[in-house]
Design a protein around this motif. Structure first.
Motif, PDB file in Angstrom:
ATOM      1  N   UNK A  68       8.971  73.398   2.770  1.00  0.00           N
ATOM      2  CA  UNK A  68       9.549  73.255   1.440  1.00  0.00           C
ATOM      3  C   UNK A  68      10.889  72.535   1.499  1.00  0.00           C
ATOM      4  N   UNK A  69      11.272  72.069   2.702  1.00  0.00           N
ATOM      5  CA  UNK A  69      12.565  71.429   2.909  1.00  0.00           C
ATOM      6  C   UNK A  69      12.514  70.725   4.250  1.00  0.00           C
ATOM      7  N   UNK A  70      13.487  69.860   4.502  1.00  0.00           N
ATOM      8  CA  UNK A  70      13.563  69.197   5.806  1.00  0.00           C
ATOM      9  C   UNK A  70      14.216  70.096   6.843  1.00  0.00           C
ATOM     10  N   UNK A  71      15.306  70.757   6.459  1.00  0.00           N
ATOM     11  CA  UNK A  71      15.979  71.645   7.414  1.00  0.00           C
ATOM     12  C   UNK A  71      16.774  72.698   6.666  1.00  0.00           C
ATOM     13  N   UNK A  72      17.006  73.822   7.349  1.00  0.00           N
ATOM     14  CA  UNK A  72      17.836  74.892   6.805  1.00  0.00           C
ATOM     15  C   UNK A  72      18.571  75.550   7.963  1.00  0.00           C
ATOM     16  N   UNK A  73      19.848  75.826   7.780  1.00  0.00           N
ATOM     17  CA  UNK A  73      20.641  76.470   8.824  1.00  0.00           C
ATOM     18  C   UNK A  73      21.590  77.471   8.184  1.00  0.00           C
ATOM     19  N   UNK A  74      22.060  78.417   8.979  1.00  0.00           N
ATOM     20  CA  UNK A  74      22.973  79.435   8.479  1.00  0.00           C
ATOM     21  C   UNK A  74      22.271  80.576   7.774  1.00  0.00           C
ATOM     22  N   UNK A  75      20.927  80.583   7.852  1.00  0.00           N
ATOM     23  CA  UNK A  75      20.169  81.627   7.178  1.00  0.00           C
ATOM     24  C   UNK A  75      20.226  82.903   8.020  1.00  0.00           C
ATOM     25  N   UNK A  76      20.102  84.043   7.392  1.00  0.00           N
ATOM     26  CA  UNK A  76      20.069  85.326   8.085  1.00  0.00           C
ATOM     27  C   UNK A  76      19.083  86.243   7.391  1.00  0.00           C
ATOM     28  N   UNK A  77      19.023  87.510   7.796  1.00  0.00           N
ATOM     29  CA  UNK A  77      18.119  88.455   7.124  1.00  0.00           C
ATOM     30  C   UNK A  77      18.423  88.521   5.630  1.00  0.00           C
ATOM     31  N   UNK A  78      17.393  88.427   4.813  1.00  0.00           N
ATOM     32  CA  UNK A  78      17.579  88.397   3.364  1.00  0.00           C
ATOM     33  C   UNK A  78      16.890  89.585   2.706  1.00  0.00           C
ATOM     34  N   UNK A  79      17.475  90.033   1.625  1.00  0.00           N
ATOM     35  CA  UNK A  79      16.911  91.116   0.828  1.00  0.00           C
ATOM     36  C   UNK A  79      16.813  90.614  -0.603  1.00  0.00           C
ATOM     37  N   UNK A  80      15.618  90.668  -1.184  1.00  0.00           N
ATOM     38  CA  UNK A  80      15.436  90.222  -2.569  1.00  0.00           C
ATOM     39  C   UNK A  80      15.282  91.433  -3.474  1.00  0.00           C
ATOM     40  N   UNK A  81      16.049  91.470  -4.532  1.00  0.00           N
ATOM     41  CA  UNK A  81      15.915  92.504  -5.552  1.00  0.00           C
ATOM     42  C   UNK A  81      15.496  91.777  -6.823  1.00  0.00           C
ATOM     43  N   UNK A  82      14.176  91.640  -6.973  1.00  0.00           N
ATOM     44  CA  UNK A  82      13.601  90.806  -8.018  1.00  0.00           C
ATOM     45  C   UNK A  82      12.617  91.627  -8.826  1.00  0.00           C
ATOM     46  N   UNK A  83      12.579  91.411 -10.152  1.00  0.00           N
ATOM     47  CA  UNK A  83      11.723  92.230 -11.020  1.00  0.00           C
ATOM     48  C   UNK A  83      10.276  92.210 -10.572  1.00  0.00           C
ATOM     49  N   UNK A  84       9.743  91.051 -10.239  1.00  0.00           N
ATOM     50  CA  UNK A  84       8.337  90.964  -9.872  1.00  0.00           C
ATOM     51  C   UNK A  84       8.053  91.600  -8.521  1.00  0.00           C
ATOM     52  N   UNK A  85       9.108  91.803  -7.703  1.00  0.00           N
ATOM     53  CA  UNK A  85       8.927  92.409  -6.390  1.00  0.00           C
ATOM     54  C   UNK A  85       9.048  93.928  -6.468  1.00  0.00           C
ATOM     55  N   UNK A  86      10.042  94.415  -7.229  1.00  0.00           N
ATOM     56  CA  UNK A  86      10.328  95.848  -7.204  1.00  0.00           C
ATOM     57  C   UNK A  86       9.613  96.636  -8.292  1.00  0.00           C
ATOM     58  N   UNK A  87       9.013  95.978  -9.279  1.00  0.00           N
ATOM     59  CA  UNK A  87       8.357  96.719 -10.360  1.00  0.00           C
ATOM     60  C   UNK A  87       7.214  97.553  -9.793  1.00  0.00           C
ATOM     61  N   UNK A  88       7.120  98.805 -10.230  1.00  0.00           N
ATOM     62  CA  UNK A  88       6.131  99.716  -9.699  1.00  0.00           C
ATOM     63  C   UNK A  88       5.286 100.292 -10.818  1.00  0.00           C
TER      64      UNK A  88
END
Length: 814
Positions: A68-88
């Motif tokens: 989805x991109x040519x390169x990415x750097x500086x990334x680390x562990x990510x946590x997403x708090x998103x309605x479509x992810x957390x809705x139960x």
């Protein structure tokens, strides 16, 4: 590294953008709805952070997917708090179980609770031996204090605390009523009646009172179906259950009753004999978080606990105080997660991460202020800033002015949505954003762009003959015997702090009355709806009973449309064009093409659920990989490359595009692509007008936010081209909308009223409330402290009313 550097980001509508995002800062990503904010933050940063972390610990080494991109750097562990992810939707998941507060309480009760003697019911003061009768008791294990555990749940209600039952006294007012008359009274179709008559082991024309107890049970519960689950809806209980699921007012026919075995406390008898300060755990579970804190503050002062118990109580108080600070004090521990708004769910998840005290993470939050009154945002924003202060990078995708103002760094994506978006319009400070000429966000925040002007009808209640709806003596949920009139032919706003009773008044009281009334006006079609939906029933609804005396004035309406934020599909195969009912027309169009006729392909061959499906992935376009029991990672199908179709279906083209390419069209592109087919474009044009032009035709509805789902419902209803005199009921329609898109929504609401309709909108957004003719404000607090009308009238009246909390935030211009 001090920044996240991305080169040539190109997922969805992103235009090969290069961007450097500073770390250990509070970043706000903003821009019009569908501009590409979520694509950059969730589809690239979150997904890549998750993938790299999993590969770093040896999971899926070498796993590659479409770049989805040519390169990415500086990334680390990510946590997403998103309605479509957390809705139960699990009805057994509650606030108490999700926050682990019920677990802490269970541990406290099992180790420190005061036991009531099973022989003489005296409270055992010291040890485990009753001083009154000498009986010895044993401490219960922690599992006995959980309503979700077989040891602890009340077996009669399976730990739900309440259940519905058919009120036969109302259905059978006298001994002459026959079985056929009972089913006729609830509006079943003749077809269903014939199935019931065929399966019932009794004459349908016999009086119900003369049936044996066994046959009565068959009429109510459907045991006569011989365990054929496909037909079990053809009994009183199942049919009324479906009507209740649809939100109809049941008028006592299908009643919610507290479980007589556990008195609604969910837990078994053994756990109900263990007390702390005179309360068993079921009673504590029903308390709001505010009440819970007050209770344990007093418990702690008693000093009768061991050090371990004191530590547990302090943990409970710490967690409770944190949740109250996040404006969740109106919730109870037994409140089901499936009943919470997207904003409430996100605040619960955000609170759990704040408690973890983890650092060096990248948090990505999706509109955390959703569902919050203006007066409630300050505490949440402090919590978000505290997450950054722990040493994390916090990225917030948000339209809220207060959130944008407090950002360390702002990224504005645009300039518009879909194909007209996907570019970085601005990066920098808030002051710079206000001066950016190319930013629509900056134009609205600075006041250079204005909301639509509207001549408000402030005199709507001066004439006693003015049409209005009147709800009388509403006591649903926390409502305090509310009687209120809602004027028709105008826009009515319903406002108030979180949990004050807005949804209880409108969604849980007004709407069920409307459903019941219009169902009775057209019993034939409504009964058909019961038959259509019977096989889709799932017992995942929250137990809510509509309690009110009456609704007056419905005769002024010719119909109504509820536009809620409830999910519209959990299946990846459901998409916007299946929901708005144009998918069949598009597939038929492909089947009419010359090449399709030569290959003998029918409309079914252009469905990825049927004959046209890729044989490798079954039409899903992806394959799942399971690293564990709770996580799914998907990769693109290697056979169809994500197109979902087999080679034969992809040979046919319409205007040069395959059926797969048509599904990839954005709504704004599809409007011109199908311009000669009015039946296809009518609803698509409405979607484009309300800020959904960026949605692709084939996007799974399960991935849509609550706000997107609601606007899709609105487009479908407006696309029906009704004649007027319709009441539109909307629940926070500005969820997910930028200021620019909010302006378009207000224009649409104005048009609905100008065409002879009425609008009721539950909202916190002050731009929308300022455009309402009449506002009803509930409060003054959430939960038990709310449920009252504290102010009503035109916006200016609320502005001048000292009792109004909302009026303080209205910016009215003469």
């Amino acid at each position: 590294m001090k920044s996240i550097d991305i080169k040539a980001a190109r997922v969805h509508n992103l235009k090969e953008i290069d961007i450097s995002i500073p770390k250990n800062k509070l970043i706000v990503a903003t821009g019009v709805s569908g501009s590409g904010k979520s694509s950059l933050m969730f589809d690239i940063i979150f997904e890549e952070g998750r993938r790299e972390y999993l590969q770093s610990i040896g999971m899926f080494a070498g796993l590659e997917d479409e770049r989805k991109f040519d390169s990415i750097s500086g990334i680390g562990p990510t946590v997403a708090v998103q309605q479509s992810i957390v809705r139960q939707s699990n009805p057994r998941s509650t606030v108490g179980s999700r926050t682990q507060l019920l677990g802490l309480l269970g541990l406290l009760y099992s180790s420190e609770g005061q036991i009531s003697c099973s022989e003489c019911e005296a409270l055992i003061e010291n040890g485990l031996t009753c001083s009154e009768c000498g009986n010895e008791e044993e401490r219960l294990e922690m599992s006995y204090f959980s309503h979700n555990n077989a040891n602890g749940m009340c077996m009669k209600c399976s730990g739900r605390g309440a259940y519905y039952h058919v009120n036969m006294e109302k259905l059978v007012p006298n001994d002459r009523i026959t079985v056929r008359e009972i089913f006729d009274s609830i509006g079943v179709t003749p077809g269903i009646g014939r199935v019931i008559e065929r399966n019932l082991k009794s004459n349908m024309d016999m009086p119900y009172s003369q049936l044996s107890e066994e046959i009565k049970d068959e009429v109510i519960n459907g045991h006569y179906i011989n365990n054929n689950s496909a037909n079990q809806s053809f009994c009183l209980s199942r049919i009324l259950q479906i009507r209740h699921k649809k939100g109809e007012y049941m008028n006592g026919l299908y009643e919610l009753i507290a479980c007589p075995e556990c008195d609604g406390f969910r837990i078994g008898e053994e756990a109900r004999r263990v007390f702390i300060n005179g309360r068993h755990i079921g009673e504590v579970g029903k308390m709001t978080l505010v009440e819970l804190k007050t209770f344990f503050d007093s418990v702690l002062e008693q000093g009768r606990f061991t050090q371990s118990g004191i530590n547990l109580i302090r943990d409970i108080l710490r967690k409770t105080s944190s949740l109250i600070n996040a404006r969740l004090g109106h919730l109870s521990l037994y409140r089901e997660m499936s009943s919470l708004s997207g904003g409430e769910i996100q605040r619960l998840f955000l609170n759990s991460h704040l408690e973890s005290k983890m650092e060096s993470l990248i948090y990505i939050l999706d509109e955390p202020t959703v569902g919050l009154h203006e007066s409630e945002k300050a505490e949440l924003l402090k919590s978000i800033y505290a997450l950054k202060e722990l040493g994390n990078t916090v990225i917030v995708v948000e339209h809220d002015k207060s959130t944008i103002e407090m950002a360390d760094y702002i990224i504005d994506i645009g300039p518009k949505a879909g194909v007209e978006g996907g570019k970085v319009i601005y990066e920098g400070s808030y002051e710079g954003l206000l001066q950016c000429e190319d930013s629509l966000t900056g134009q609205y925040l600075s006041g250079r762009a204005k909301m639509p002007d509207r001549r408000l009808k402030s005199d709507i209640f001066q004439d006693d003959a003015s049409p209005r709806l009147t709800i009388r003596n509403a006591r649903t949920n926390n409502l305090k015997d509310v009687t209120v009139s809602l004027p028709l032919g105008v826009i009515v706003g319903v406002a108030g702090v979180s949990g004050c009773g807005k949804s209880s008044l409108i969604s849980d009281t007004l709407v069920p009355f409307l459903r019941s009334y219009f169902r009775d006006q057209s019993k034939g079609s409504s009964a058909a709806n019961i038959e259509d939906s019977s096989n889709d029933f799932e017992d995942d609804s929250t137990l809510i009973e509509t309690i009110a005396e009456s609704l007056d004035g419905v005769e002024y309406l010719s119909g109504f449309a509820e536009v809620s934020q409830a999910p519209i599909g959990r299946n990846i195969n459901s998409n916007p064009i299946t929901f708005i009912k144009i998918w069949d027309k598009i597939r038929k169009l492909f089947a009419e093409q010359l090449e399709a006729r030569q290959l003998h392909l029918s409309a079914g061959h252009f469905s990825f659920n049927s004959d046209g499906a890729c044989p490798e992935c079954g039409g899903s376009g992806r394959k799942a990989v399971f690293p564990g029991a709770t996580m799914k990672i998907y990769t693109t199908c290697t056979e169809c490359k994500g197109k979902r179709y087999n080679d034969e279906a992809l040979k046919v083209r319409y205007k040069g595009k395959t059926i797969s390419e048509v599904l990839d069209l954005q709504v704004s592109e599809a409007v011109s692509f199908f311009e000669e087919h009015k039946a296809i474009v009518a609803t698509l044009e409405v979607m484009e007008r309300i800020g959904m032009g960026y949605i692709t035709l084939g996007q799974p509805t399960s991935t849509m936010s609550g706000g997107e789902a609601q606007r899709l419902k609105l487009a479908k209803e407006i696309g029906k081209k009704r004649k007027g005199n319709i009441l539109y009921v909307m629940d926070e329609p500005t969820t997910g909308l930028s200021l620019y898109d909010t302006a378009q929504l207000i224009k649409l609401l104005n048009e609905l009223v100008a065409n002879g309709n009425s609008v009721i909108v539950i909202e916190h957004n002050h731009e929308v409330l300022e455009s309402c003719d009449w506002i009803i404000e509930l409060g003054p607090e959430g939960g038990s402290g709310g449920g009252r009308i504290i102010a009503e009238g035109p916006p200016q009246a609320l502005k001048n009313n000292p009792d109004s909390i909302t009026g303080k935030y209205l910016e009215l211009h003469s």
